[in-house]
Design a protein around this motif. Structure first.
Motif, PDB file in Angstrom:
ATOM      1  N   LEU B 328       8.619  -9.400  -0.469  1.00  0.00           N
ATOM      2  CA  LEU B 328       7.364  -8.655  -0.334  1.00  0.00           C
ATOM      3  C   LEU B 328       7.427  -7.624   0.788  1.00  0.00           C
ATOM      4  O   LEU B 328       6.699  -6.631   0.759  1.00  0.00           O
ATOM      5  CB  LEU B 328       6.209  -9.623  -0.057  1.00  0.00           C
ATOM      6  N   ALA B 329       8.273  -7.887   1.769  1.00  0.00           N
ATOM      7  CA  ALA B 329       8.377  -6.936   2.878  1.00  0.00           C
ATOM      8  C   ALA B 329       8.792  -5.563   2.369  1.00  0.00           C
ATOM      9  O   ALA B 329       8.434  -4.537   2.943  1.00  0.00           O
ATOM     10  CB  ALA B 329       9.379  -7.449   3.903  1.00  0.00           C
ATOM     11  N   ASP B 330       9.501  -5.568   1.251  1.00  0.00           N
ATOM     12  CA  ASP B 330       9.957  -4.312   0.679  1.00  0.00           C
ATOM     13  C   ASP B 330       8.798  -3.453   0.162  1.00  0.00           C
ATOM     14  O   ASP B 330       8.924  -2.240   0.021  1.00  0.00           O
ATOM     15  CB  ASP B 330      10.942  -4.614  -0.455  1.00  0.00           C
ATOM     16  N   TYR B 331       7.683  -4.085  -0.112  1.00  0.00           N
ATOM     17  CA  TYR B 331       6.513  -3.361  -0.626  1.00  0.00           C
ATOM     18  C   TYR B 331       6.000  -2.329   0.384  1.00  0.00           C
ATOM     19  O   TYR B 331       5.256  -1.430   0.027  1.00  0.00           O
ATOM     20  CB  TYR B 331       5.370  -4.340  -0.937  1.00  0.00           C
ATOM     21  N   PHE B 332       6.397  -2.506   1.636  1.00  0.00           N
ATOM     22  CA  PHE B 332       5.881  -1.614   2.672  1.00  0.00           C
ATOM     23  C   PHE B 332       6.796  -0.421   2.900  1.00  0.00           C
ATOM     24  O   PHE B 332       6.542   0.396   3.758  1.00  0.00           O
ATOM     25  CB  PHE B 332       5.695  -2.384   3.986  1.00  0.00           C
ATOM     26  N   LYS B 333       7.878  -0.363   2.118  1.00  0.00           N
ATOM     27  CA  LYS B 333       8.871   0.675   2.408  1.00  0.00           C
ATOM     28  C   LYS B 333       8.735   1.883   1.495  1.00  0.00           C
ATOM     29  O   LYS B 333       9.693   2.599   1.249  1.00  0.00           O
ATOM     30  CB  LYS B 333      10.270   0.068   2.320  1.00  0.00           C
ATOM     31  N   ARG B 358       1.110  -1.828  -0.999  1.00  0.00           N
ATOM     32  CA  ARG B 358       0.773  -2.477   0.267  1.00  0.00           C
ATOM     33  C   ARG B 358      -0.367  -3.471   0.098  1.00  0.00           C
ATOM     34  O   ARG B 358      -0.289  -4.593   0.577  1.00  0.00           O
ATOM     35  CB  ARG B 358       0.399  -1.416   1.302  1.00  0.00           C
ATOM     36  N   GLN B 359      -1.408  -3.052  -0.619  1.00  0.00           N
ATOM     37  CA  GLN B 359      -2.542  -3.963  -0.736  1.00  0.00           C
ATOM     38  C   GLN B 359      -2.146  -5.194  -1.547  1.00  0.00           C
ATOM     39  O   GLN B 359      -2.587  -6.301  -1.251  1.00  0.00           O
ATOM     40  CB  GLN B 359      -3.762  -3.245  -1.308  1.00  0.00           C
TER      41      GLN B 359
END
Lengths: 640, 673
Positions: B328-333, B358-359
């Motif tokens: 999920l951290a990848d969703y912020f990239k 992000r949301q």
């Protein structure tokens, strides 16, 4: 016989145990890893009692592992490997381990290691060793320090380990839940290029050594784990994972770019189809095909027809006539191929026993010899193996003989062209199409199993052909738009109507039990004498060849087998009776056909079959050098 | 009518052109009124019973092509009342014509400018559509598509899943789901799930995913209604599970997972059922992987967040599956630095989805960390997690802000995190900012988070109070919104816990006595409980008790009497008795009880109550009153003995409840000393 699949059909049975659990295991392994040839590369089925540290104890059919050392510190760690490494042809390999007891501290490692890696260690600590440890949930990738990977595991948990030999990764599961990739770039062979065959062999040897084995390691007293190499259904749905990869790889094949110059691709495909038709002497079909695709046929029409005629003679069991015709049409051919001639003569002898060869048939009172009708199928499948014949059993009473199948093909590839039926009718009138039903008294319509297998094989080749052919978008057609009846007609006409004979052919030789007139040489005394005389001639020929070319064990065997037929009162029901099967004419026919083509400076094998063989061989090679994707790209998948 | 005669020819030309040329379609609806007229003409021809079916079919086809143009096209068509005209066309006996009408209707209804209610204006329409489902694979495809676009819940778009405490009202009255359900949608559409046409299968599946969403009635029927719905001898969940197989198209897997998720959340499938645990959940986790399209990753994460929201076991499984937390951290990239340089198109695509990604990630983190401390720890240990939340709190997109607050709220349930990472990142600052002028849906979650940050062990408590939180919280207690009132008073209660005199005074001043009483008579038991909790916290430590009682004594005693006399549950009464016990602990405040015979009688009554908790609470009061080291204890003891309290104490000292027994004995000892 480059059919990798054929091997695996037997391979699974190599474990000669009849226990129901064993059978279930074999079945499951075969279903999971259909591409693995278990005779060449056996699958792991239990832990190895030899390949383990002595602190490890095995029980329950070498599936249960328990720790029996002191367990003071990491120096007391102990591992055991499975009996066999993971074959690359698995594509995706999976096994599970159930933690029966975590013992004192639960220092358990589950993973993979290559042969020769120190067993006084937990998996993962050393080079070529990989593990997932229960006490901290870390993964160990050939290193003494672990990386945070997943949850810890303990008594009651089922841990699975999946090796993906396509992308060389490994992931674990816990109680059926995938934990994500643990290792990438496992040291499984990935690429191989520009190697000479000798080097290749050496390389393969080397690879077999560095293959990974399922491995578990324990370190404290009381630790007990059970392995499941397929004995039980897995907790994790590995088959679903395999489905995904199968779809991926087949998608890759389907979308493989074939280059920009589409015309070239199409021309090549047409050439392949055409050459296949020509090779097997589907003369009219080839002509029709050439006409509608606007291509030319290399070989002359008469030459094809000659070959077709000879082939038909062989397939009808009239080998004597075939030899005669060959000598007449291709003088010098047989003289230059004494081995081929010998093979033909041996066959002729067998056909005499059978009562089909014209040398004995002329004595028969049954029917006058008809020069221009050749009962029998020229649709031989040139590359069929004997072990295939019992594999494909289709509905025996269905009317799908080889020509029927071919007509389907014609329908697919040619029906677009409206003029076809009318144009082909002209060709049919010129071809020898008289059907001599009088040759046979009984028309037993049941077809032998072998025969339907022939047509099956044929279908597969043709389907393969159509696969190449139809993948060209410009040539794509929807068969459903064309009413069946009409096309069936037109294509039958293309086939010159001659192939209807097959059923008649069958009645002579194959209905073994209820055919009263099946006697040695057709039951005719004169014929029998002729046969005996021919046998002597054959013996002489053999001796002559032996003098000229040295001993030939193959010849000896052929001759021996053929003569053995006479030793039995009912040759059709004897240990060497197989020879009388009409299917045995096919290799002879193919050899003769190839020799003729070669003498005309034409390829002795059609490019289509070469491509098919190459594809199969390529997959086999992929399996050997560890390219796992071969297991999801089977030639068979495209041949039906 | 020369025009009509010529029409067939022109129509067919036009339909060919329109289908291939979007540009031309748009030009048809130019500002030029003459051109708008063409649409009207087509509609007129469509409705003429006298025109041939071929002509009318062509008209419907052309109208369908027009509807595929811009939103303005659709608006113009709607203005011409195209929907009733097309619905009328469905009554025709000609299948080709019906299909053309349905196709056009489909195109119009999937446009965002078309109000969904237009399908429901005539009750006979739905049943007619249900009947048409059997006609052809095209009617099946189009009708299912119409249904799934005309059956949307309002919040499906807005927040993806329900997590707000107050009931969400469907804005469309008796909801579309129920209407369709009552017309036999489940039975009529079920068999389409095994249609030979992929499009039909897919649209039927989508229809179910919409029908079942938050609808227990539909969900139960899908599992096993009164009349078991079997397709090819299989129950629908089995069919959905088959559609989850990993070689099926991603779209199908995802939609099928949504159906099963809805059925699970509606209680129709147990959360420990293997089809949820071993099929749906892993499938949704896979949808979050990098290999999937951005849209699929958003939908996968949102659906998974909804699935696991209330079940800790599912949260635990999801947290270990395929490294989801790291994934999920990848969703912020997004947009990634690479896409910015190399490819404008890709950058545009990334930007469009960046907010959504992000949301979705925040939502899923919120669900993952809702209950399990270890999972929260893992989430916070993910790279830059706290920074991302802090940034999210100040994003312009409301959706992202809301999801970020929700995530923060979930993580704020951890004592350890409140003390460490929350403090290190001064999370309270952006949170306080979010609370200014935010829409209610954000306020609810943000104030709820604030409650946790104001717990006494939270290091953020002090700076938050210094930045004016009390005033803000007091204003929340006056909100119309129930959840905000609860959160406001709850937070104040937390603030008052073991607080210094000044803060307590600030709270009392901020709230005002009237507001306090307003809250004590609030219809919601939660508000009442928290207000009582606040009072109890205010009335602790002797000087505070005496101080507050000296200023508000009269009102508080009134309120206590009122509650003890009213119809309230045990917890409320217990809380009230505890307040009394606190008052009895004061030095001067004691007298307020001792001089109030009414209250004394009530305490006596509760000493003999059937509920042990209330007995114990009453015992606390007595115990405080008779404590003999304090001034005037003799008189109080005497007075209580006269009331017969001692007799009750003797009785209670024989009680089987050890707590009660102990307490009674201690009280009796006070008399002996």
């Amino acid at each position: 016989m480059a059919d990798a699949g054929a091997g695996s059909l037997h391979g699974g049975d190599s474990a000669l145990s009849c226990l129901p659990e064993e059978q279930e295991l074999s079945q499951r392994l075969r279903r999971l890893y259909p591409a693995v040839n278990q005779e060449e590369t056996p699958l792991p089925r239990s832990w190895s009692p030899k390949d383990k540290y002595n602190y490890i104890g095995l029980s329950q059919g070498n599936l249960r592992v328990h720790y029996k050392g002191h367990g003071k510190n990491h120096k007391d760690a102990a591992s055991v490997r499975a009996t066999h490494p993971i074959p690359a042809a698995c594509g995706i390999y999976y096994f599970e381990v159930k933690i029966v007891s975590k013992g004192r501290d639960g220092y358990m490692g589950i993973g993979l290691s290559a042969q020769g890696v120190n067993m006084n260690r937990l998996p993962g600590w050393d080079k070529h060793s990989y593990g997932y440890h229960g006490d901290d949930g870390h993964s160990f990738c050939s290193s003494g320090t672990g990386q945070p990977y997943g949850p810890t595991f303990t008594t009651g948990d089922v841990i699975g380990c999946c090796v993906n030999l396509i992308n060389n990764t490994c992931f674990y599961t816990k109680n059926g839940h995938s934990l994500g990739i643990a290792f990438t770039d496992l040291p499984l062979p990935a690429m191989i290029s520009n190697q000479f065959m000798e080097l290749l062999q050496e390389y393969i040897q080397h690879l077999f050594k560095s293959n990974l084995y399922p491995t578990v390691g324990l370190q404290t007293p009381g630790e007990i784990v059970d392995a499941n190499f397929g004995q039980q259904p897995f907790v994790f749905d590995i088959e679903d994972y395999m489905r995904e990869w199968r779809a991926k790889i087949q998608g890759t094949i389907k979308r493989f770019p074939i280059g920009d110059r589409l015309g070239e691709w199409q021309a090549m495909l047409q050439n392949m189809v055409s050459s296949y038709l020509v090779h097997h002497g589907y003369c009219s079909t080839a002509a029709a095909f050439a006409r509608i695709t606007d291509t030319t046929i290399q070989e002359e029409q008469t030459s094809i027809k000659n070959r077709q005629r000879i082939q038909k003679l062989v397939l009808a069991g009239r080998v004597g006539e075939a030899i005669e015709a060959t000598q007449q049409l291709y003088p010098g051919l047989l003289e230059h191929n004494p081995n081929l001639l010998f093979m033909l003569k041996c066959r002729q002898f067998v056909e005499m026993v059978n009562g089909t060869d014209s040398e004995v048939r002329c004595f028969s009172a049954r029917s006058p010899r008809s020069q221009d009708s050749y009962p029998g199928s020229p649709n031989l499948s040139p590359r069929r193996g004997s072990n295939n014949s019992h594999v494909h059993s289709t509905g025996a009473d269905s009317p799908t003989c080889s020509n029927g199948v071919l007509s389907t093909k014609i329908k697919q590839s040619c029906s677009k062209y409206q003029a076809l039926s009318s144009s082909s009718s002209s060709s049919s009138s010129s071809s020898p199409s008289s059907v001599n039903y009088s040759e046979s008294n009984s028309t037993d319509s049941t077809k032998s199993q072998q025969h339907s297998s022939t047509s099956n094989q044929e279908t597969r080749h043709l389907a393969f052909l159509s696969f190449f052919y139809l993948s060209d978008s410009e040539m794509e057609m929807e068969a459903e738009h064309y009413p069946n009846g009409v096309l069936e007609n037109s294509s039958t006409r293309i086939m010159n109507g001659t192939y209807k004979h097959e059923e008649i052919l069958q009645t002579d030789e194959s209905s073994m039990d209820n055919c009263p007139q099946r006697q040695l040489c057709g039951g005719n005394h004169a014929a029998t004498e002729r046969m005996i005389q021919f046998g002597r001639e054959l013996q002489t020929l053999s001796e002559q060849l032996c003098r000229e070319y040295g001993k030939n064990t193959m010849h000896k065997k052929m001759l021996q087998d053929a003569f053995s037929l006479l030793a039995y009162s009912d040759p059709w029901n004897c240990p060497v009776g197989q020879q009388l099967d009409p299917i045995q004419r096919e290799p002879v026919c193919a050899a003769l056909n190839s020799a003729i083509l070669e003498s005309q400076n034409l390829p002795k094998q059609p490019p289509l079959m070469l491509a098919l063989g190459q594809a199969s061989e390529c997959l086999r090679l992929m399996a050997r050098v560890g390219l796992g994707s071969c297991s999801f790209a089977r030639v068979d998948d495209y041949l039906h | 009518m020369a025009c009509v005669l010529e029409a067939p020819l022109r129509m067919s030309v036009l339909s060919e052109v329109t289908a291939s040329s979007r540009h031309y379609v748009d030009r048809l609806f130019d500002l030029d009124p003459q051109k708008v007229l063409q649409g009207v003409m087509l509609l007129y021809l469509l409705q003429q019973e006298t025109s041939s079916t071929e002509l009318r079919t062509e008209c419907a086809v052309v109208l369908g092509s027009l509807a595929m143009g811009t939103e303005n096209n659709v608006k113009s068509l709607l203005d011409c009342h195209i929907i009733p005209a097309l619905l009328q066309g469905l009554l025709s006996p000609d299948l080709k014509f019906i299909e053309a009408c349905l196709r056009c209707l489909r195109t119009i209804f999937i446009s965002p400018v078309t109000p969904e209610d237009l399908l429901y204006t005539d009750a006979t329409v739905i049943s007619h559509l249900m009947a048409l489902l059997s006609r052809s694979r095209y009617t099946q495809e189009y009708i299912c598509q119409i249904f799934s676009h005309c059956c949307k819940l309002q919040h499906w778009h807005s927040c993806g899943f329900k997590s707000l405490p107050q009931p969400l009202l469907c804005a469309n009255g008796p909801d579309h789901q129920t209407i369709l359900f009552n017309h036999g949608a489940v039975q009529n559409i079920a068999h389409l799930l095994v249609s030979t046409s992929y499009k039909v299968r897919m649209q039927a599946l989508k229809c179910f995913s919409v029908l079942a969403f938050e609808n227990p009635q539909v969900s139960m029927t899908l599992v096993n209604g009164k009349h078991k719905v079997l397709v090819d001898g299989e129950l629908l969940p089995q069919i959905f599970v088959k559609m989850l197989q990993r070689d099926k198209p991603v779209e199908m897997q995802l939609t099928s997972a949504k159906c099963l998720t809805s059925m699970c959340r509606a209680g129709a499938i147990r959360t420990d059922d293997s089809c949820i645990v071993l099929k749906t959940l892993p499938c949704l986790v896979r949808m979050c992987s990098k290999e999937r399209l951005l849209e699929e990753r958003v939908e996968g994460a949102e659906t998974l967040a909804y699935l696991i929201e209330t079940d800790v076991e599912l949260q635990r499984i999801a947290s270990i599956t395929d490294h989801l937390i790291v994934m999920l951290a990848d969703y912020f990239k997004y947009p990634s630095s690479v896409s910015a340089i190399t490819d404008i198109k890709r950058l545009d695509h990334d930007l469009k989805h960046a907010h959504e990604l992000r949301q979705a990630a925040f939502k899923l983190y919120a669900s993952l960390g809702a209950n399990d401390e270890d999972i929260r720890k893992k989430i916070i240990e993910t790279e830059n997690m706290m920074d991302r939340i802090v940034n999210g709190l100040s994003e312009s997109s409301i959706k992202v802000r809301l999801a970020a607050v929700r995530c923060l709220h979930s993580l704020s349930r951890s004592v350890q995190q409140l003390r460490t990472s929350f403090q290190d990142h001064a999370v309270w600052k952006p949170l306080m900012k979010v609370l200014q002028n935010a829409p209610n849906e954000i306020l609810v979650v943000a104030s709820s988070t604030l409650c946790n940050l104001l717990l006494e062990f939270s290091p953020s408590k002090e700076p938050i109070l210094e930045s004016g939180a009390i005033e803000l919280l007091c204003s929340l207690t006056q909100s119309e919104n129930l959840a905000l009132r609860v959160n406001g008073i709850w937070a104040l209660m937390n603030v008052a816990f073991q607080a210094e005199q000044k803060i307590k005074s600030d709270i009392l001043r901020g709230l005002s006595t009237e507001q306090l009483f307003q809250l004590l008579s609030d219809s919601d038991v939660n508000v009442l409980m928290k207000t009582l909790g606040l009072l109890r916290n205010l009335l602790s430590t002797r000087p505070h008790i005496d101080h507050i009682m000296s200023t508000h004594g009269k009102q508080i005693m009134q309120a206590v009497t009122l509650i003890l006399e009213g119809e309230h549950n045990i917890e409320v009464k217990e809380q009230t008795l505890c307040i009394l016990a606190n008052i009895a602990d004061g030095t001067t405040a004691k007298e307020l009880i001792m001089t109030n015979d009414d209250i004394l009688q009530k305490i006596k009554y509760y000493m003999s109550h059937s509920n042990a908790k209330l007995q114990l609470a009453a015992m606390f009061c007595i115990s405080n009153l008779v404590w003999n080291e304090e001034e005037g204890s003799q008189e109080r003891q005497d007075k209580l003995r006269d009331m017969g309290i001692v007799d009750i104490l003797h009785k209670l000292s024989q009680s089987s409840d050890p707590n009660l027994c102990d307490k009674a004995k201690t009280a009796l000892q006070q008399y002996l000393a």
